[in-house]
Design a protein around this motif. Structure first.
Motif, PDB file in Angstrom:
ATOM      1  N   ALA A  25       5.759 -11.683   5.058  1.00  0.00           N
ATOM      2  CA  ALA A  25       5.738 -10.272   4.656  1.00  0.00           C
ATOM      3  C   ALA A  25       6.901  -9.525   5.303  1.00  0.00           C
ATOM      4  N   THR A  26       8.071 -10.076   5.157  1.00  0.00           N
ATOM      5  CA  THR A  26       9.299  -9.455   5.638  1.00  0.00           C
ATOM      6  C   THR A  26      10.390  -9.737   4.623  1.00  0.00           C
ATOM      7  N   SER A  27      11.555  -9.157   4.793  1.00  0.00           N
ATOM      8  CA  SER A  27      12.592  -9.246   3.763  1.00  0.00           C
ATOM      9  C   SER A  27      13.125 -10.670   3.630  1.00  0.00           C
ATOM     10  N   MET A  28      13.681 -10.968   2.469  1.00  0.00           N
ATOM     11  CA  MET A  28      14.301 -12.268   2.252  1.00  0.00           C
ATOM     12  C   MET A  28      15.444 -12.485   3.241  1.00  0.00           C
ATOM     13  N   GLU A  29      16.180 -11.420   3.551  1.00  0.00           N
ATOM     14  CA  GLU A  29      17.276 -11.533   4.517  1.00  0.00           C
ATOM     15  C   GLU A  29      16.748 -11.951   5.886  1.00  0.00           C
ATOM     16  N   ASN A  30      15.618 -11.387   6.295  1.00  0.00           N
ATOM     17  CA  ASN A  30      15.018 -11.775   7.569  1.00  0.00           C
ATOM     18  C   ASN A  30      14.533 -13.220   7.542  1.00  0.00           C
ATOM     19  N   LEU A  31      13.937 -13.625   6.431  1.00  0.00           N
ATOM     20  CA  LEU A  31      13.469 -15.006   6.318  1.00  0.00           C
ATOM     21  C   LEU A  31      14.641 -15.985   6.404  1.00  0.00           C
ATOM     22  N   GLN A  32      15.714 -15.669   5.728  1.00  0.00           N
ATOM     23  CA  GLN A  32      16.892 -16.544   5.764  1.00  0.00           C
ATOM     24  C   GLN A  32      17.486 -16.616   7.166  1.00  0.00           C
ATOM     25  N   GLU A  33      17.551 -15.477   7.846  1.00  0.00           N
ATOM     26  CA  GLU A  33      18.066 -15.460   9.214  1.00  0.00           C
ATOM     27  C   GLU A  33      17.140 -16.229  10.152  1.00  0.00           C
ATOM     28  N   ALA A  34      15.828 -16.107   9.966  1.00  0.00           N
ATOM     29  CA  ALA A  34      14.886 -16.857  10.794  1.00  0.00           C
ATOM     30  C   ALA A  34      15.083 -18.352  10.625  1.00  0.00           C
ATOM     31  N   VAL A  35      15.291 -18.794   9.394  1.00  0.00           N
ATOM     32  CA  VAL A  35      15.523 -20.222   9.156  1.00  0.00           C
ATOM     33  C   VAL A  35      16.809 -20.669   9.848  1.00  0.00           C
ATOM     34  N   ARG A  36      17.866 -19.875   9.765  1.00  0.00           N
ATOM     35  CA  ARG A  36      19.116 -20.236  10.438  1.00  0.00           C
ATOM     36  C   ARG A  36      18.915 -20.350  11.955  1.00  0.00           C
ATOM     37  N   ARG A  37      18.188 -19.405  12.523  1.00  0.00           N
ATOM     38  CA  ARG A  37      17.941 -19.448  13.965  1.00  0.00           C
ATOM     39  C   ARG A  37      17.138 -20.684  14.352  1.00  0.00           C
ATOM     40  N   LEU A  38      16.146 -21.019  13.545  1.00  0.00           N
ATOM     41  CA  LEU A  38      15.312 -22.174  13.866  1.00  0.00           C
ATOM     42  C   LEU A  38      16.069 -23.482  13.653  1.00  0.00           C
ATOM     43  N   GLN A  39      16.955 -23.520  12.689  1.00  0.00           N
ATOM     44  CA  GLN A  39      17.816 -24.698  12.538  1.00  0.00           C
ATOM     45  C   GLN A  39      18.613 -24.930  13.817  1.00  0.00           C
ATOM     46  N   ASP A  40      19.192 -23.862  14.356  1.00  0.00           N
ATOM     47  CA  ASP A  40      19.937 -23.973  15.612  1.00  0.00           C
ATOM     48  C   ASP A  40      19.014 -24.357  16.758  1.00  0.00           C
ATOM     49  N   TYR A  41      17.840 -23.764  16.793  1.00  0.00           N
ATOM     50  CA  TYR A  41      16.877 -24.016  17.868  1.00  0.00           C
ATOM     51  C   TYR A  41      16.522 -25.498  17.948  1.00  0.00           C
ATOM     52  N   PHE A  42      16.209 -26.094  16.801  1.00  0.00           N
ATOM     53  CA  PHE A  42      15.824 -27.504  16.816  1.00  0.00           C
ATOM     54  C   PHE A  42      17.031 -28.430  16.943  1.00  0.00           C
ATOM     55  N   ARG A  43      18.169 -28.032  16.370  1.00  0.00           N
ATOM     56  CA  ARG A  43      19.354 -28.899  16.382  1.00  0.00           C
ATOM     57  C   ARG A  43      20.019 -28.960  17.757  1.00  0.00           C
ATOM     58  N   THR A  44      20.042 -27.835  18.476  1.00  0.00           N
ATOM     59  CA  THR A  44      20.800 -27.772  19.732  1.00  0.00           C
ATOM     60  C   THR A  44      19.993 -28.191  20.943  1.00  0.00           C
ATOM     61  N   GLY A  45      18.738 -28.543  20.747  1.00  0.00           N
ATOM     62  CA  GLY A  45      17.936 -29.009  21.862  1.00  0.00           C
ATOM     63  C   GLY A  45      17.229 -27.898  22.615  1.00  0.00           C
ATOM     64  N   ASN A  46      17.278 -26.673  22.112  1.00  0.00           N
ATOM     65  CA  ASN A  46      16.567 -25.586  22.777  1.00  0.00           C
ATOM     66  C   ASN A  46      15.065 -25.840  22.813  1.00  0.00           C
ATOM     67  N   SER A  47      14.618 -26.703  21.904  1.00  0.00           N
ATOM     68  CA  SER A  47      13.183 -26.969  21.813  1.00  0.00           C
ATOM     69  C   SER A  47      12.757 -28.160  22.657  1.00  0.00           C
ATOM     70  N   LYS A  48      13.643 -28.712  23.461  1.00  0.00           N
ATOM     71  CA  LYS A  48      13.358 -29.983  24.127  1.00  0.00           C
ATOM     72  C   LYS A  48      12.136 -29.941  25.046  1.00  0.00           C
ATOM     73  N   ASN A  49      11.798 -28.749  25.555  1.00  0.00           N
ATOM     74  CA  ASN A  49      10.653 -28.667  26.461  1.00  0.00           C
ATOM     75  C   ASN A  49       9.318 -28.666  25.741  1.00  0.00           C
ATOM     76  N   VAL A  50       9.347 -28.483  24.420  1.00  0.00           N
ATOM     77  CA  VAL A  50       8.089 -28.410  23.695  1.00  0.00           C
ATOM     78  C   VAL A  50       7.973 -29.485  22.610  1.00  0.00           C
ATOM     79  N   VAL A  51       9.115 -30.071  22.225  1.00  0.00           N
ATOM     80  CA  VAL A  51       9.074 -31.095  21.177  1.00  0.00           C
ATOM     81  C   VAL A  51       8.591 -32.397  21.768  1.00  0.00           C
TER      82      VAL A  51
END
Length: 396
Positions: A369-395
């Protein structure tokens, strides 16, 4: 104050993790962080211009005093006409009670039907406040594990298997929060028949019914005059803060609900009621349908995007604006994962902890329930989060 005087029922009310994450997000925003909110289920669209203009007229004309506890007669008639035009159902306006939001409607329904020790069957997961309404009247919400095979909903077989000597009814939601899934009409009919055979009540929360994307319009009211339905102006009509909803009950129950409403609420906000009346104009309805199409477009974007990120969507949502995603391929703890994503990626999702005890650390709820622009930006941020290892403490 001496806290020993607090009512023991407070022990049955759990904290709301959604709101805790919202507070964490607000604190980060105060520090200057950019946060994308995909946690709270509130439309980014606001009230239609017609509703705002009607509220302004009501205030200018001094139409701000108490109304009947049952609501403005014109609004009850407009809701009745809406059922006829949208669902082809003849619902007498006398059976419709205007309430202070869907929460007010659920409170009145539970006050009328739930007594001490009464058991009410619900699917697990469910919207947490529903079970708390039952607990507030000293009933017992019996949460029945409902997984992907059941579309996270109750089935007739489950109701039959779990109905016990203290069971008094079922409380369902279709489409559901947190899953965005609906109960198929035929199955809902079988559930209602089984409950009816046992002399119980069936309450169906339909606040997201206007946001059903893949099926023909349907209301549980078509299953019989004994079905109790909850609805609201918050979701389809985009009026969350106006606190306006309605309740449809069997005609014989109206005087009892009216008595409760008079004592608990007096009436719903007069200004909100006049605004709600304007929601049924052709222009306003056309706007809501346009917004509905936008919600569907967002769903069709975010579901495959989440799957590409590594989430599993075991049941595609067909309504509301939620996705209930399995995160077990990414983490063994949804609570830890959502907190970490907030801190490192600036994206708010919520864990399944609020919604029951069925695999709560395996699932996250995402609100689109937020804008398409926000959804697209969230996906980009999460791509970076999982790709760069920022998630290593929880994955895993």
């Amino acid at each position: 104050m001496n806290l020993t005087y607090l009512a023991s029922r407070l022990g049955n009310i759990a904290p709301f993790h959604v709101m805790e994450l919202a507070k964490m997000a607000a604190a980060l925003e105060q520090q200057g962080r950019s946060i994308i909110h995909m946690g709270i289920g509130e439309p980014d669209f606001t009230a239609a211009p017609q509703a705002i203009e009607a509220a302004s007229r009501a205030m200018a004309q001094g139409l701000t005093q108490y109304t009947s506890a049952l609501g403005l007669p014109a609004l009850r008639q407009a809701i009745s006409s809406h059922y006829l035009q949208t669902y082809g159902l003849q619902v007498a306006p006398e059976r419709i009670i205007v309430t202070a939001g869907a929460s007010g409607a659920l409170l009145l329904a539970c006050a009328a039907l739930v007594e001490k020790g009464a058991e009410v069957l619900m699917p697990d997961p469910s919207y947490p406040c529903n079970r708390h309404f039952v607990a507030a009247f000293e009933g017992q919400a019996r949460m029945i594990p409902s997984g992907p095979a059941e579309r996270f909903q109750l089935s007739e077989a489950m109701v039959r298997a779990h109905w016990g000597p203290t069971t008094r009814g079922v409380l369902l939601a279709s489409p559901s929060n947190p899953t965005g899934t609906s109960i198929e009409p035929a199955e809902l009919g079988r559930i209602a028949a089984t409950v009816r055979e046992r002399g119980g009540f069936t309450i169906v929360d339909e606040i997201y019914q206007g946001l059903s994307y893949d099926t023909e319009p349907f209301s549980a009211l078509s299953l019989g005059d004994d079905i109790i339905v909850i609805n609201s102006f918050s979701k389809y009509f985009n009026m969350t803060g106006w606190r306006l909803g309605w309740l449809v009950v069997p005609e014989a129950l109206v005087p009892q609900i009216e008595k409760l409403a008079q004592n608990l609420f007096i009436c719903a906000s007069a200004i909100s009621q006049y605004a709600g009346l304007a929601c049924f104009t052709p222009e306003a309805l056309a706007l809501f349908e346009e917004r509905k199409r936008e919600f569907r477009r967002r769903r069709d974007f975010i579901v495959p995007a989440l799957e590409e990120l590594g989430f599993t969507i075991p049941v595609k949502p067909d309504g509301a604006f939620y996705v209930y995603a399995d995160c077990s391929a990414l983490s063994d703890d949804a609570d830890r994962l959502t907190r970490d994503m907030l801190q490192k990626a600036g994206v708010v999702m919520v864990p399944g902890l609020d919604f029951g005890s069925y695999c709560p650390r395996q699932y996250v709820r995402i609100s689109y329930a937020t804008s398409m622009e926000n959804l697209q930006e969230a996906v980009r941020r999460l791509q970076d989060y999982f790709r760069t290892g920022n998630s290593k403490n929880v994955v895993k």
